[in-house]
Design an enzyme around this catalytic site. Structure first.
Site, PDB file in Angstrom:
ATOM      1  N   GLU A 166      -2.980 -28.507  28.641  1.00 17.75           N
ATOM      2  CA  GLU A 166      -4.087 -28.874  27.729  1.00 17.75           C
ATOM      3  C   GLU A 166      -3.788 -30.164  26.952  1.00 17.75           C
ATOM      4  O   GLU A 166      -4.659 -30.985  26.772  1.00 17.75           O
ATOM      5  CB  GLU A 166      -4.409 -27.759  26.720  1.00 17.75           C
ATOM      6  CG  GLU A 166      -4.938 -26.484  27.333  1.00 17.75           C
ATOM      7  CD  GLU A 166      -6.450 -26.467  27.493  1.00 17.75           C
ATOM      8  OE1 GLU A 166      -7.118 -27.399  27.009  1.00 17.75           O
ATOM      9  OE2 GLU A 166      -6.961 -25.513  28.131  1.00 17.75           O
ATOM     10  N   THR A 178       0.816  -1.214   0.000  1.00 20.10           N
ATOM     11  CA  THR A 178       0.000   0.000   0.000  1.00 20.10           C
ATOM     12  C   THR A 178       0.845   1.258   0.000  1.00 20.10           C
ATOM     13  O   THR A 178       0.443   2.292  -0.519  1.00 20.10           O
ATOM     14  CB  THR A 178      -0.937  -0.023   1.228  1.00 20.10           C
ATOM     15  OG1 THR A 178      -1.809  -1.133   1.076  1.00 20.10           O
ATOM     16  CG2 THR A 178      -1.764   1.234   1.339  1.00 20.10           C
ATOM     17  N   LYS A 202       0.265  -7.467  12.681  1.00 13.12           N
ATOM     18  CA  LYS A 202      -0.779  -6.553  12.202  1.00 13.12           C
ATOM     19  C   LYS A 202      -2.049  -6.886  12.963  1.00 13.12           C
ATOM     20  O   LYS A 202      -2.552  -8.011  12.873  1.00 13.12           O
ATOM     21  CB  LYS A 202      -0.977  -6.721  10.696  1.00 13.12           C
ATOM     22  CG  LYS A 202      -1.997  -5.762  10.104  1.00 13.12           C
ATOM     23  CD  LYS A 202      -2.034  -5.832   8.589  1.00 13.12           C
ATOM     24  CE  LYS A 202      -3.025  -4.829   8.018  1.00 13.12           C
ATOM     25  NZ  LYS A 202      -3.055  -4.818   6.555  1.00 13.12           N
ATOM     26  N   TYR A 245      -8.091   1.006  -3.418  1.00 10.69           N
ATOM     27  CA  TYR A 245      -6.945   1.425  -4.233  1.00 10.69           C
ATOM     28  C   TYR A 245      -6.272   0.170  -4.766  1.00 10.69           C
ATOM     29  O   TYR A 245      -6.625  -0.939  -4.389  1.00 10.69           O
ATOM     30  CB  TYR A 245      -5.939   2.228  -3.381  1.00 10.69           C
ATOM     31  CG  TYR A 245      -5.455   1.423  -2.199  1.00 10.69           C
ATOM     32  CD1 TYR A 245      -6.147   1.398  -0.999  1.00 10.69           C
ATOM     33  CD2 TYR A 245      -4.315   0.609  -2.321  1.00 10.69           C
ATOM     34  CE1 TYR A 245      -5.730   0.604   0.063  1.00 10.69           C
ATOM     35  CE2 TYR A 245      -3.892  -0.178  -1.260  1.00 10.69           C
ATOM     36  CZ  TYR A 245      -4.609  -0.179  -0.085  1.00 10.69           C
ATOM     37  OH  TYR A 245      -4.206  -0.967   0.967  1.00 10.69           O
ATOM     38  N   THR A 280       1.628  -4.318   4.247  1.00  8.65           N
ATOM     39  CA  THR A 280       1.486  -4.562   5.683  1.00  8.65           C
ATOM     40  C   THR A 280       0.939  -5.953   5.999  1.00  8.65           C
ATOM     41  O   THR A 280       1.132  -6.452   7.106  1.00  8.65           O
ATOM     42  CB  THR A 280       0.579  -3.500   6.338  1.00  8.65           C
ATOM     43  OG1 THR A 280      -0.701  -3.547   5.712  1.00  8.65           O
ATOM     44  CG2 THR A 280       1.181  -2.119   6.223  1.00  8.65           C
ATOM     45  N   ASP A 281       0.259  -6.602   5.019  1.00  7.90           N
ATOM     46  CA  ASP A 281      -0.416  -7.877   5.324  1.00  7.90           C
ATOM     47  C   ASP A 281       0.545  -8.939   5.846  1.00  7.90           C
ATOM     48  O   ASP A 281       0.237  -9.642   6.817  1.00  7.90           O
ATOM     49  CB  ASP A 281      -1.139  -8.420   4.076  1.00  7.90           C
ATOM     50  CG  ASP A 281      -2.437  -7.688   3.796  1.00  7.90           C
ATOM     51  OD1 ASP A 281      -2.709  -6.679   4.483  1.00  7.90           O
ATOM     52  OD2 ASP A 281      -3.174  -8.117   2.890  1.00  7.90           O
TER      53      ASP A 281
HETATM   54  N1  ASP Z   1      -2.711  -5.853   0.858  1.00  7.64           N
HETATM   55  C1  ASP Z   1      -1.705  -4.835   1.068  1.00  7.64           C
HETATM   56  C2  ASP Z   1      -0.342  -5.517   1.128  1.00  7.64           C
HETATM   57  O1  ASP Z   1      -0.056  -6.175   2.084  1.00  7.64           O
HETATM   58  C3  ASP Z   1      -2.008  -4.094   2.306  1.00  7.64           C
HETATM   59  C4  ASP Z   1      -1.000  -3.072   2.765  1.00  7.64           C
HETATM   60  O2  ASP Z   1       0.074  -2.926   2.250  1.00  7.64           O
HETATM   61  O3  ASP Z   1      -1.333  -2.351   3.728  1.00  7.64           O
HETATM   62  O4  ASP Z   1       0.413  -5.398   0.207  1.00  7.64           O
END
Ligand code: ASP
Length: 354
Positions: free
Chosen positions: A311, A36, A189, A50, A116-117
């Protein structure tokens, strides 16, 4: 008279300061992979709709010219994809590129722009396989570059500040998001729509404010130069296959068996609570274990840690407890562990040490 002397002294010092930099700037390479932070939307109000991975690395750097005040910054385009599409092949390639860069004497630090994923997986992988004390900093953004109040530029500025800082050396791979500095091993995340998307249950290592890092804790776990894993000793373009099965009520044994059929050498059970396993699933896991598929108990609960032999009798079954590593981090460590050993006790040791 005194005023005159002070004035000429000031002038001389001013000239001196202009002609000679007080310190040489460090060299930072921005390795771009997409995400992103390189995303573009149709309008400035599209903060969540986007296309990721559109803007090339030079445009990303040029959008924040202030980074050149912190360091000599140049860019490399390693990938241009959304991070959910990263496979072990890209992970290995990226680690090799980063490893080559940190060996160069004219490179002092690395910033990796990343979606971020799966940023937490890439950060943890590099934390385990790249032997260096030079700062490696992953950064992303939650809003695309075209959005109103895009968070990418300040995140990138802070990441360059961190990668060029002597204080960031030897601290392990770092994730720089939303002013906070996180350790690769325990950052995750945790929100998928706001800019404060990343957190660690053990807290941030520190913060960057106005281009200066402030530190508050360190990780006691092995990383980088003290890691027993090394990208240089992995010759293959793939890692041993490790799959994750998500825990819930009403589980299906077939989910685990399908992974075995696909060639999985280990399965991460993302169990409920303390990595719990339903009584009707236990025989399937024991069968898989006896056929050479390692069983690693992690948890779908984002905080706490899986306590060994609680457990479930891990010692008796020969299973591994993922300790505080979430399922996706457990997948990374298990895949690396399997490049070295098939011994569940050894894999357990690794989970405690990393
Ligand atoms: N789907 C995107 C990615 O991980 C999300 C992001 O970058 O925030 O490339």
């Amino acid at each position: 008279m005194l005023t005159k002397t002070v004035k000429s002294l000031g002038l001389a010092m001013g000239l001196f300061a202009c002609s000679l930099p007080l310190y040489a700037k460090n060299n930072v390479v921005v390795v771009a992979t997409g995400g992103t932070i390189a995303g573009a939307g149709a309008s400035s109000t599209n903060s969540a709709t986007y296309t990721a991975a559109k803007v090339p690395v030079d445009a990303l750097i040029n959008a924040v010219p202030q980074v050149q005040d912190l360091a000599n910054v140049r860019g490399v385009q390693a990938l241009q994809i959304a991070s959910e599409s990263i496979t072990d092949k890209e992970l290995l390639n990226l680690a090799r590129q980063v490893n080559d860069l940190v060996k160069k004497s004219d490179v002092n630090g690395i910033v990796i722009t990343h979606g971020t994923d799966t940023m937490e997986e890439t950060a943890f992988f590099l934390n385990l396989v790249v032997h260096t004390d030079k700062p490696i900093v992953l950064v992303g953004s939650m809003r695309p570059s075209t959005a109103m109040s895009a968070d990418g530029p300040l995140n990138l500025y802070s990441a360059v500040a961190l990668a060029s800082s002597e204080s960031a050396k030897g601290k392990g791979v770092l994730v720089m998001m939303n002013d906070s500095i996180f350790a690769a091993r325990d950052v995750s995340k945790t929100i998928n729509i706001h800019t404060n998307a990343f957190a660690s249950q053990w807290g941030a290592l520190g913060t960057v404010v106005e281009g200066k890092p402030y530190w508050f804790r360190e990780t006691p776990k092995r990383h980088n130069s003290s890691s027993e894993f090394n990208i240089e000793s992995i010759k293959s373009d793939s890692l041993p296959l490790v799959g994750i099965v998500y825990g819930s009520d009403n589980m299906l044994p077939q989910s685990y068996l399908a992974l075995q059929q696909a060639g999985a050498k280990a399965i991460i059970h993302a169990g409920t609570g303390n990595g719990s396993v339903a009584n009707y699933i236990v025989p399937t896991l024991n069968k898989l274990q006896s056929e050479g598929v390692q069983i690693v108990r992690s948890s779908r609960v984002p905080q706490g840690f899986v306590l060994r032999n609680a457990e479930q009798p891990d010692d008796k079954y020969g299973w591994v407890a993922a300790h505080d590593l979430n399922p996706q981090k457990a997948r990374i460590l298990t895949a690396l562990a399997l490049t070295k050993t098939k011994d569940a006790k050894e894999i357990q040791r690794m989970f405690y040490e990393y």
